[in-house]
Design a protein around this motif. Structure first.
Motif, mmCIF file in Angstrom:
data_model
loop_
_atom_site.group_PDB
_atom_site.id
_atom_site.type_symbol
_atom_site.label_atom_id
_atom_site.label_comp_id
_atom_site.label_asym_id
_atom_site.label_seq_id
_atom_site.Cartn_x
_atom_site.Cartn_y
_atom_site.Cartn_z
ATOM 1 N N ILE A 11 44.144 21.599 55.737
ATOM 2 C CA ILE A 11 43.521 21.309 57.033
ATOM 3 C C ILE A 11 43.575 22.540 57.933
ATOM 4 C CG2 ILE A 11 43.902 19.980 59.139
ATOM 5 C CD1 ILE A 11 44.554 17.605 57.153
ATOM 6 N N LEU A 12 44.666 23.243 57.910
ATOM 7 C CA LEU A 12 44.732 24.486 58.686
ATOM 8 C C LEU A 12 43.722 25.503 58.152
ATOM 9 C CD1 LEU A 12 48.573 24.861 59.266
ATOM 10 C CD2 LEU A 12 46.822 24.461 60.999
ATOM 11 N N SER A 13 43.576 25.543 56.834
ATOM 12 C CA SER A 13 42.607 26.469 56.241
ATOM 13 C C SER A 13 41.197 26.162 56.727
ATOM 14 C CB SER A 13 42.631 26.371 54.716
ATOM 15 O OG SER A 13 43.810 26.927 54.191
ATOM 16 N N ILE A 14 40.862 24.891 56.733
ATOM 17 C CA ILE A 14 39.517 24.492 57.150
ATOM 18 C C ILE A 14 39.283 24.843 58.617
ATOM 19 C CG2 ILE A 14 38.089 22.471 57.637
ATOM 20 C CD1 ILE A 14 39.183 21.263 55.002
ATOM 21 N N ILE A 15 40.266 24.551 59.446
ATOM 22 C CA ILE A 15 40.122 24.838 60.877
ATOM 23 C C ILE A 15 40.024 26.343 61.119
ATOM 24 C CG2 ILE A 15 41.249 24.651 63.134
ATOM 25 C CD1 ILE A 15 42.453 22.015 62.187
ATOM 26 N N SER A 16 40.668 27.114 60.248
ATOM 27 C CA SER A 16 40.673 28.573 60.451
ATOM 28 C C SER A 16 39.283 29.174 60.327
ATOM 29 C CB SER A 16 41.610 29.245 59.452
ATOM 30 O OG SER A 16 41.024 29.270 58.161
ATOM 31 N N LYS A 17 38.362 28.423 59.749
ATOM 32 C CA LYS A 17 37.004 28.961 59.566
ATOM 33 C C LYS A 17 36.116 28.716 60.762
ATOM 34 C CE LYS A 17 37.458 28.333 54.672
ATOM 35 N NZ LYS A 17 37.343 27.250 53.693
ATOM 36 N N GLY A 18 36.668 28.084 61.794
ATOM 37 C CA GLY A 18 35.876 27.866 63.001
ATOM 38 C C GLY A 18 36.135 26.501 63.595
ATOM 39 N N GLU A 19 35.880 26.396 64.870
ATOM 40 C CA GLU A 19 36.100 25.133 65.594
ATOM 41 C C GLU A 19 35.465 23.970 64.847
ATOM 42 O OE1 GLU A 19 36.518 25.561 70.359
ATOM 43 O OE2 GLU A 19 34.527 25.858 69.523
ATOM 44 N N LYS A 57 36.758 16.177 69.975
ATOM 45 C CA LYS A 57 37.813 17.177 70.129
ATOM 46 C C LYS A 57 37.597 18.263 69.094
ATOM 47 C CE LYS A 57 42.088 15.058 71.885
ATOM 48 N NZ LYS A 57 43.419 14.559 71.484
ATOM 49 N N TYR A 58 37.206 19.450 69.542
ATOM 50 C CA TYR A 58 37.048 20.558 68.599
ATOM 51 C C TYR A 58 38.343 21.362 68.552
ATOM 52 C CZ TYR A 58 32.139 19.883 67.492
ATOM 53 O OH TYR A 58 30.961 19.385 67.002
ATOM 54 N N TYR A 59 38.900 21.436 67.357
ATOM 55 C CA TYR A 59 40.180 22.115 67.180
ATOM 56 C C TYR A 59 39.985 23.557 66.718
ATOM 57 C CZ TYR A 59 42.854 17.786 67.581
ATOM 58 O OH TYR A 59 43.432 16.639 68.045
ATOM 59 N N ALA A 60 40.911 24.405 67.126
ATOM 60 C CA ALA A 60 40.933 25.787 66.649
ATOM 61 C C ALA A 60 42.375 26.244 66.508
ATOM 62 C CB ALA A 60 40.181 26.692 67.628
ATOM 63 N N LEU A 61 42.599 27.245 65.667
ATOM 64 C CA LEU A 61 43.942 27.780 65.488
ATOM 65 C C LEU A 61 44.341 28.652 66.673
ATOM 66 C CD1 LEU A 61 43.671 26.802 62.541
ATOM 67 C CD2 LEU A 61 44.679 28.972 61.826
ATOM 68 N N THR A 62 45.582 28.527 67.081
ATOM 69 C CA THR A 62 46.144 29.482 68.035
ATOM 70 C C THR A 62 46.560 30.731 67.255
ATOM 71 O OG1 THR A 62 48.356 28.618 67.707
ATOM 72 C CG2 THR A 62 47.040 27.611 69.452
ATOM 73 N N GLU A 63 47.010 31.742 67.970
ATOM 74 C CA GLU A 63 47.504 32.943 67.266
ATOM 75 C C GLU A 63 48.687 32.580 66.390
ATOM 76 O OE1 GLU A 63 48.207 36.599 69.163
ATOM 77 O OE2 GLU A 63 46.411 36.534 70.421
ATOM 78 N N LEU A 64 49.559 31.754 66.962
ATOM 79 C CA LEU A 64 50.709 31.293 66.180
ATOM 80 C C LEU A 64 50.229 30.569 64.925
ATOM 81 C CD1 LEU A 64 53.778 30.972 66.038
ATOM 82 C CD2 LEU A 64 53.564 28.843 67.318
ATOM 83 N N GLY A 65 49.209 29.754 65.086
ATOM 84 C CA GLY A 65 48.663 29.024 63.947
ATOM 85 C C GLY A 65 48.133 29.950 62.877
ATOM 86 N N GLN A 66 47.548 31.052 63.299
ATOM 87 C CA GLN A 66 46.993 31.984 62.316
ATOM 88 C C GLN A 66 48.080 32.643 61.484
ATOM 89 O OE1 GLN A 66 44.237 34.690 64.235
ATOM 90 N NE2 GLN A 66 43.123 32.987 65.191
ATOM 91 N N SER A 67 49.145 33.054 62.139
ATOM 92 C CA SER A 67 50.213 33.699 61.361
ATOM 93 C C SER A 67 50.927 32.666 60.503
ATOM 94 C CB SER A 67 51.190 34.427 62.277
ATOM 95 O OG SER A 67 51.770 33.534 63.190
ATOM 96 N N TYR A 68 51.036 31.449 61.035
ATOM 97 C CA TYR A 68 51.642 30.366 60.269
ATOM 98 C C TYR A 68 50.836 30.084 59.003
ATOM 99 C CZ TYR A 68 53.544 25.654 59.417
ATOM 100 O OH TYR A 68 54.129 24.550 58.873
ATOM 101 N N LEU A 69 49.519 30.088 59.157
ATOM 102 C CA LEU A 69 48.652 29.850 58.004
ATOM 103 C C LEU A 69 48.828 30.934 56.949
ATOM 104 C CD1 LEU A 69 46.420 28.349 56.518
ATOM 105 C CD2 LEU A 69 44.742 29.551 57.948
ATOM 106 N N GLN A 70 48.991 32.158 57.404
ATOM 107 C CA GLN A 70 49.218 33.239 56.437
ATOM 108 C C GLN A 70 50.488 33.004 55.631
ATOM 109 O OE1 GLN A 70 49.077 36.982 58.575
ATOM 110 N NE2 GLN A 70 46.925 37.253 58.007
#
Lengths: 115, 115
Positions: free
Chosen positions: A20-28, A77-90
DNA sequence: TTTAGTACTATGTGTAACAAGGTACTGTTT
DNA sequence: AAACAGTACCTTGTTACACATAGTACTAAA
């Protein structure tokens, strides 16, 4: 529920958050569309699973959202990753790759061998 | 427990049964040695997890065991797959490969690409 | 016969997915 | 304007399972 179905469900459970984080990482994206994307990838997830998960990730500071009006129904509700979310996803990405390697080691299988 | 550690644990949970069946499929083995094999593959599992899991798989008819005496301590339960267990493992193998494909699809990653 | 090492077992707790049901907003039909 | 249908978001209770912890039992050596 049969043994096999249950075990398959257990396997799926562990990777839901990552997917789910991967999918959100591609855009809102908003929840119903996330469910569609997951279904495309043959990973069935239902509302009762997704909404609490998104809330949990938002409370952990990994996701944010904004309301966007729809032309057919209530706002979304359109979700997007925060910066923290991006590093977490990595980091989850690394975890996933290590897990695949570990499982394949116990199974002595190279699932993606090319000849 | 941090978010990341917890999520990593969740990922592991889903594949434990598959890994343990895979290890047993390579020949009779007793619990403490299974733990060692798992540790080699970087998949930490503890007694409190393994014993109930083995009992569950045995009750499902996937495993059998026989007592073999040890020269250093009490006798050991050596586990082996039943025929049912073998076909079950094959199905889990398929499940695992499909899961890897599905996760990689959401992540748009080819983890094992060779050049 | 006490101690140390090894192996197996049992109990309680916490996390998270899921089933099922509910609320609320929007546009269309009557 | 009232009723309805479609869409979207949310909540509650249940269940499965890994794990922490503690306990039992067998063997051999001191």
């Amino acid at each position: 529920m049969s043994n096999l179905e249950n075990t398959q469900a257990q396997m799926r459970k562990g990777v839901l958050e990552f997917c789910i984080l991967s999918i959100i990482s591609k855009g809102e994206i908003y929840p119903s569309d996330i469910i569609s994307k997951m279904k495309e990838a043959k990973l069935i997830v239902v509302e009762g699973t997704l909404y609490p998960l998104l809330t949990r990730l938002k409370n952990a500071g990994l996701l944010g959202y904004r309301w966007i009006e729809s032309n057919a129904g209530p706002p979304r509700k359109y979700y997007a990753l925060t910066e923290l979310g991006q590093s977490y996803l990595q980091e989850l990405n690394t975890t996933w790759n290590e897990l695949v390697a570990a499982v394949n080691q116990t199974a002595n299988i190279n699932t993606q061998s090319h000849e």
